[in-house]
Design an enzyme around this catalytic site. Structure first.
Site, PDB file in Angstrom:
ATOM      1  N   GLN A 115       3.297  -0.990  -4.310  1.00  0.00           N
ATOM      2  CA  GLN A 115       3.876  -0.411  -3.096  1.00  0.00           C
ATOM      3  C   GLN A 115       5.212   0.284  -3.376  1.00  0.00           C
ATOM      4  O   GLN A 115       5.539   1.277  -2.720  1.00  0.00           O
ATOM      5  CB  GLN A 115       4.068  -1.540  -2.062  1.00  0.00           C
ATOM      6  CG  GLN A 115       4.162  -1.067  -0.634  1.00  0.00           C
ATOM      7  CD  GLN A 115       2.807  -0.819   0.016  1.00  0.00           C
ATOM      8  OE1 GLN A 115       1.908  -1.629  -0.097  1.00  0.00           O
ATOM      9  NE2 GLN A 115       2.663   0.302   0.693  1.00  0.00           N
ATOM     10  N   LYS A 118       4.209   3.741  -4.705  1.00  0.00           N
ATOM     11  CA  LYS A 118       3.476   4.467  -3.657  1.00  0.00           C
ATOM     12  C   LYS A 118       4.442   4.970  -2.587  1.00  0.00           C
ATOM     13  O   LYS A 118       4.414   6.128  -2.187  1.00  0.00           O
ATOM     14  CB  LYS A 118       2.455   3.518  -3.019  1.00  0.00           C
ATOM     15  CG  LYS A 118       1.597   4.151  -1.951  1.00  0.00           C
ATOM     16  CD  LYS A 118       0.883   3.125  -1.069  1.00  0.00           C
ATOM     17  CE  LYS A 118       0.043   2.146  -1.845  1.00  0.00           C
ATOM     18  NZ  LYS A 118      -0.795   1.293  -0.952  1.00  0.00           N
ATOM     19  N   LYS A 130       5.207  -6.735  -0.110  1.00  0.00           N
ATOM     20  CA  LYS A 130       3.874  -7.133   0.356  1.00  0.00           C
ATOM     21  C   LYS A 130       3.930  -8.594   0.739  1.00  0.00           C
ATOM     22  O   LYS A 130       4.770  -9.345   0.229  1.00  0.00           O
ATOM     23  CB  LYS A 130       2.837  -6.951  -0.759  1.00  0.00           C
ATOM     24  CG  LYS A 130       1.429  -6.823  -0.253  1.00  0.00           C
ATOM     25  CD  LYS A 130       1.152  -5.397   0.210  1.00  0.00           C
ATOM     26  CE  LYS A 130      -0.213  -5.215   0.781  1.00  0.00           C
ATOM     27  NZ  LYS A 130      -0.519  -3.775   0.918  1.00  0.00           N
ATOM     28  N   GLY A 169      -0.320  -3.890   8.475  1.00  0.00           N
ATOM     29  CA  GLY A 169      -1.584  -4.558   8.177  1.00  0.00           C
ATOM     30  C   GLY A 169      -2.032  -4.342   6.743  1.00  0.00           C
ATOM     31  O   GLY A 169      -1.464  -3.551   5.993  1.00  0.00           O
ATOM     32  N   ASP A 170      -3.056  -5.077   6.377  1.00  0.00           N
ATOM     33  CA  ASP A 170      -3.793  -4.907   5.122  1.00  0.00           C
ATOM     34  C   ASP A 170      -5.108  -5.659   5.352  1.00  0.00           C
ATOM     35  O   ASP A 170      -5.509  -5.862   6.514  1.00  0.00           O
ATOM     36  CB  ASP A 170      -2.992  -5.463   3.931  1.00  0.00           C
ATOM     37  CG  ASP A 170      -3.539  -5.006   2.572  1.00  0.00           C
ATOM     38  OD1 ASP A 170      -3.256  -3.870   2.160  1.00  0.00           O
ATOM     39  OD2 ASP A 170      -4.285  -5.770   1.928  1.00  0.00           O
ATOM     40  N   THR A 214      -4.954   5.814   6.561  1.00  0.00           N
ATOM     41  CA  THR A 214      -5.238   5.541   5.147  1.00  0.00           C
ATOM     42  C   THR A 214      -6.544   6.222   4.731  1.00  0.00           C
ATOM     43  O   THR A 214      -6.605   6.910   3.707  1.00  0.00           O
ATOM     44  CB  THR A 214      -5.309   4.026   4.879  1.00  0.00           C
ATOM     45  OG1 THR A 214      -4.161   3.415   5.458  1.00  0.00           O
ATOM     46  CG2 THR A 214      -5.344   3.740   3.398  1.00  0.00           C
ATOM     47  N   ASN A 245     -10.842  -1.087   7.921  1.00  0.00           N
ATOM     48  CA  ASN A 245     -10.011   0.006   8.421  1.00  0.00           C
ATOM     49  C   ASN A 245     -10.047   1.238   7.520  1.00  0.00           C
ATOM     50  O   ASN A 245     -10.247   2.360   7.991  1.00  0.00           O
ATOM     51  CB  ASN A 245      -8.570  -0.507   8.581  1.00  0.00           C
ATOM     52  CG  ASN A 245      -7.621   0.597   8.961  1.00  0.00           C
ATOM     53  OD1 ASN A 245      -6.947   1.167   8.105  1.00  0.00           O
ATOM     54  ND2 ASN A 245      -7.586   0.948  10.228  1.00  0.00           N
TER      55      ASN A 245
HETATM   56  P1  NDP Z   1     -10.053  -4.644   6.169  1.00  0.00           P
HETATM   57  O1  NDP Z   1      -9.797  -6.088   6.294  1.00  0.00           O
HETATM   58  O2  NDP Z   1     -10.069  -3.805   7.403  1.00  0.00           O
HETATM   59  O3  NDP Z   1     -11.432  -4.392   5.423  1.00  0.00           O
HETATM   60  C1  NDP Z   1     -11.652  -4.893   4.142  1.00  0.00           C
HETATM   61  C2  NDP Z   1     -13.068  -4.572   3.718  1.00  0.00           C
HETATM   62  O4  NDP Z   1     -13.224  -4.889   2.351  1.00  0.00           O
HETATM   63  C3  NDP Z   1     -14.101  -5.382   4.465  1.00  0.00           C
HETATM   64  O5  NDP Z   1     -15.283  -4.639   4.536  1.00  0.00           O
HETATM   65  C4  NDP Z   1     -14.254  -6.615   3.562  1.00  0.00           C
HETATM   66  O6  NDP Z   1     -15.488  -7.278   3.694  1.00  0.00           O
HETATM   67  C5  NDP Z   1     -14.148  -5.982   2.195  1.00  0.00           C
HETATM   68  N1  NDP Z   1     -13.584  -6.958   1.252  1.00  0.00           N
HETATM   69  C6  NDP Z   1     -12.332  -7.485   1.270  1.00  0.00           C
HETATM   70  N2  NDP Z   1     -12.159  -8.363   0.288  1.00  0.00           N
HETATM   71  C7  NDP Z   1     -13.330  -8.393  -0.353  1.00  0.00           C
HETATM   72  C8  NDP Z   1     -13.760  -9.093  -1.490  1.00  0.00           C
HETATM   73  N3  NDP Z   1     -12.949  -9.961  -2.153  1.00  0.00           N
HETATM   74  N4  NDP Z   1     -15.029  -8.875  -1.912  1.00  0.00           N
HETATM   75  C9  NDP Z   1     -15.842  -7.995  -1.258  1.00  0.00           C
HETATM   76  N5  NDP Z   1     -15.469  -7.287  -0.173  1.00  0.00           N
HETATM   77  C10 NDP Z   1     -14.236  -7.484   0.250  1.00  0.00           C
HETATM   78  O7  NDP Z   1      -8.976  -4.100   5.124  1.00  0.00           O
HETATM   79  P2  NDP Z   1      -8.470  -2.607   4.888  1.00  0.00           P
HETATM   80  O8  NDP Z   1      -9.584  -1.636   5.109  1.00  0.00           O
HETATM   81  O9  NDP Z   1      -7.210  -2.436   5.632  1.00  0.00           O
HETATM   82  O10 NDP Z   1      -8.096  -2.652   3.335  1.00  0.00           O
HETATM   83  C11 NDP Z   1      -9.016  -2.286   2.313  1.00  0.00           C
HETATM   84  C12 NDP Z   1      -8.252  -1.934   1.058  1.00  0.00           C
HETATM   85  O11 NDP Z   1      -7.371  -0.835   1.317  1.00  0.00           O
HETATM   86  C13 NDP Z   1      -7.358  -3.029   0.468  1.00  0.00           C
HETATM   87  O12 NDP Z   1      -7.333  -2.896  -0.939  1.00  0.00           O
HETATM   88  C14 NDP Z   1      -5.990  -2.684   1.025  1.00  0.00           C
HETATM   89  O13 NDP Z   1      -4.950  -3.227   0.225  1.00  0.00           O
HETATM   90  C15 NDP Z   1      -6.040  -1.178   0.947  1.00  0.00           C
HETATM   91  N6  NDP Z   1      -5.105  -0.436   1.793  1.00  0.00           N
HETATM   92  C16 NDP Z   1      -5.043  -0.654   3.130  1.00  0.00           C
HETATM   93  C17 NDP Z   1      -4.179   0.092   3.906  1.00  0.00           C
HETATM   94  C18 NDP Z   1      -4.120  -0.039   5.382  1.00  0.00           C
HETATM   95  O14 NDP Z   1      -3.351   0.684   6.006  1.00  0.00           O
HETATM   96  N7  NDP Z   1      -4.907  -0.913   6.012  1.00  0.00           N
HETATM   97  C19 NDP Z   1      -3.275   1.068   3.307  1.00  0.00           C
HETATM   98  C20 NDP Z   1      -3.470   1.277   1.887  1.00  0.00           C
HETATM   99  C21 NDP Z   1      -4.351   0.521   1.178  1.00  0.00           C
HETATM  100  P3  NDP Z   1     -15.532  -8.730   4.375  1.00  0.00           P
HETATM  101  O15 NDP Z   1     -15.199  -8.515   5.820  1.00  0.00           O
HETATM  102  O16 NDP Z   1     -16.915  -9.232   4.150  1.00  0.00           O
HETATM  103  O17 NDP Z   1     -14.496  -9.570   3.673  1.00  0.00           O
HETATM  104  O1  2IT Z   2      -1.276  -0.971   0.923  1.00  0.00           O
HETATM  105  C1  2IT Z   2      -0.694  -0.358   1.824  1.00  0.00           C
HETATM  106  O2  2IT Z   2      -0.091   0.700   1.621  1.00  0.00           O
HETATM  107  C2  2IT Z   2      -0.751  -0.919   3.185  1.00  0.00           C
HETATM  108  N1  2IT Z   2      -1.400  -1.936   3.395  1.00  0.00           N
HETATM  109  C3  2IT Z   2       0.010  -0.271   4.301  1.00  0.00           C
HETATM  110  C4  2IT Z   2       1.456  -0.628   4.271  1.00  0.00           C
HETATM  111  C5  2IT Z   2       2.279  -0.170   5.426  1.00  0.00           C
HETATM  112  O3  2IT Z   2       3.416  -0.632   5.495  1.00  0.00           O
HETATM  113  O4  2IT Z   2       1.823   0.638   6.247  1.00  0.00           O
END
Ligand code: NDP
Ligand code: 2IT
Length: 449
Positions: A115, A118, A130, A169-170, A214, A245
């Site tokens: 982060q 980034k 984080k 969130g994450d 994202t 998300n």
């Molecule tokens: P969500 O919780 O909305 O979705 C996560 C998705 O990934 C779900 O479909 C989940 O399935 C799957 N998943 C999570 N962990 C596992 C695992 N160990 N094995 C298999 N599937 C898995 O999270 P986000 O979409 O917000 O985040 C997804 C990725 O993007 C992460 O790496 C996060 O750090 C990154 N990210 C998120 C940002 C944001 O703004 N939200 C910004 C930048 C990066 P299930 O429900 O079955 O667990």
């Molecule tokens: O991994 C990421 O960049 C995030 N989960 C979003 C972080 C944020 O502060 O919006």
């Protein structure tokens, strides 16, 4: 005689591995950055003299705490909470909170470390952090999630604030959790301090496009990479992992731009829908019902669900890993390359293993690393902070245009640095060097802290 850049880097890495034993994800993220910035260290001996690398890999502050709460059956549960405030040279600590049973200190450190660079790359004046907990929201009632979130914030609130540390969130932390966390902060501090959290509902201080940012941003970044080869998304098929998300809005944007996203996944398996994913149905299943991905296939003619196997076995021109770390390995990369993939953009943080990244690089596949490709989320969080500070509200169209401009700028910065440091078109080197120089210069200017 001064040490070579290579030996400085190895020394920093080895000392950090010893000091942070048993944290493989953190080691992996650290090594990827350290090996990329060798040319920068060679050209800037002042960074080594000021021990910038040694300081960069050591968090400014790490907080770990007990999170006790009561489940619906009346049993006391205990989880562990974390916040790693890694670097605040460029602005207040900024980064998401992850609620997932796999969360531990090493995972939070890898995410916090990523982060820093980034956030630097976005140019938005935000530091890196984080946090999260080893809490699993799956199968928990809203009341349980609320009680957990309230207990979590009852400790964390004292470390937060709009000028101190601003979470978002994450994985496992979306609109519902942010509502409960913000509510408890407001109650404990008696302050409606909008700028202390991002990803809030637009009803009370959230920014338009933060939900989509994202995923949309990752596709904008992909578009910029493809444009360098006079190519585009129109008419291309995309293989996407995840269904949260990031994945949902990556799929949405691919299709808005004339592509066809044909897969989505969760931890139970993946779906293939050759006609192109129906985004509204996917949202209904995953956002509204919080169901399993198989129920998409149950309701959509022509779609199929595969419980065992790899989503990366599905052939596509573009790949967007949007679920979690190390979900795409060297063998998956070889399969994708064999099936003719032309570009990969990491929507998730560090979803590709080092073997996969090397395979894409060797095969000449365009590769957008997470700290560049998924920077649109945190960049739009910074836009949310700006709106909160000035009590303004920007509409969807202008917010999306700002996100688009930021992603073009992130791409430009990463590409320019890849050329400057001798690896033209290598966005891993480019993103790491561009981000690193910004943080290093700020650290130098601010003295030894
Ligand atoms: P969500 O919780 O909305 O979705 C996560 C998705 O990934 C779900 O479909 C989940 O399935 C799957 N998943 C999570 N962990 C596992 C695992 N160990 N094995 C298999 N599937 C898995 O999270 P986000 O979409 O917000 O985040 C997804 C990725 O993007 C992460 O790496 C996060 O750090 C990154 N990210 C998120 C940002 C944001 O703004 N939200 C910004 C930048 C990066 P299930 O429900 O079955 O667990
Ligand atoms: O991994 C990421 O960049 C995030 N989960 C979003 C972080 C944020 O502060 O919006």
């Amino acid at each position: 005689m001064t040490s070579s850049a290579s030996s400085i880097i190895h020394d920093v890495y080895e000392a950090a591995v010893t000091r942070n034993a048993g944290e493989p994800e953190f080691h992996q993220a650290m090594w990827e950055v350290l090996e990329s910035v060798e040319a920068v260290i060679e050209q800037h001996p002042e960074y080594a003299e000021a021990a910038i690398l040694d300081r960069l890999v050591e968090p400014e502050r790490q907080i770990m705490f007990r999170v006790p709460w009561v489940d619906d059956a009346g049993r006391v549960q205990v989880n562990r909470g974390f916040r790693v405030q890694f670097n605040s040279a460029l602005g207040p600590y900024k980064g998401g909170l992850r609620f997932h049973p796999s969360v531990n200190l090493g995972i939070i450190k890898f995410l916090g470390f990523e982060q820093i660079l980034k956030n630097a790359l976005t140019g938005q004046g935000i530091g890196g952090a984080k946090g999260g907990a080893d809490f699993d929201p799956h199968g928990r009632s809203d009341a349980e999630v609320m009680r957990f979130s309230q207990s979590f914030m009852s400790e964390l609130y004292r470390h937060l604030g709009e000028h101190t540390d601003v979470p978002a969130g994450d994985i496992g932390v979306g609109g519902r959790e942010i509502g409960y966390l913000f509510g408890q902060y407001r109650r404990l501090t008696n302050r409606h301090e909008s700028g202390m959290f991002t990803g809030k509902s637009v009803l009370w201080g959230g920014a338009e496009v933060r939900t989509e940012a994202t995923g949309y941003g990752a596709v904008f970044f992909l578009e910029e990479m493809l444009a360098m080869r006079k190519d585009g998304i129109d008419g291309r098929t995309a293989v996407v992992s995840g269904s949260g998300n990031v994945a949902i809005y990556a799929i949405d944007k691919v299709q808005q731009l004339g592509g066809r996203a044909i897969t989505a996944s969760d931890s139970s398996g993946y779906i293939v829908d050759e006609a192109g994913i129906d985004v509204e149905l996917l949202k209904q299943v995953k956002e509204v019902e919080r169901g399993r991905i198989s129920s998409y296939a149950d309701r959509r003619a022509g779609a199929r669900f595969i419980a065992d196997g790899r989503v990366w076995d599905v052939a596509g021109d573009l790949a967007l890993p949007c679920a979690t770390q190390n979900e795409l390995n060297g063998s998956d990369a070889a399969t994708l390359i064999g099936n003719g993939v032309v570009a990969v953009a990491e929507g998730a943080n560090m979803p590709c293993t080092p073997e996969a990244v090397h395979a894409f690089r060797d095969a000449g596949v365009l590769f957008g690393p997470g700290k560049a490709a998924n920077a649109g989320g945190v960049a739009t969080s910074a836009l949310e902070m700006s709106q909160n500070a000035s009590r303004q509200r920007w509409d969807f169209e202008s917010s999306e245009e700002k996100l688009h401009a930021i992603m073009r700028d992130v791409h430009h910065s990463a590409y320019a640095a890849s050329e400057k440091y001798g690896h033209p078109g290598d966005y891993v080197v480019g993103a790491n060097c561009a981000g690193f120089v910004r943080v290093a210069d700020a650290m130098l200017a601010q003295g030894l802290i």
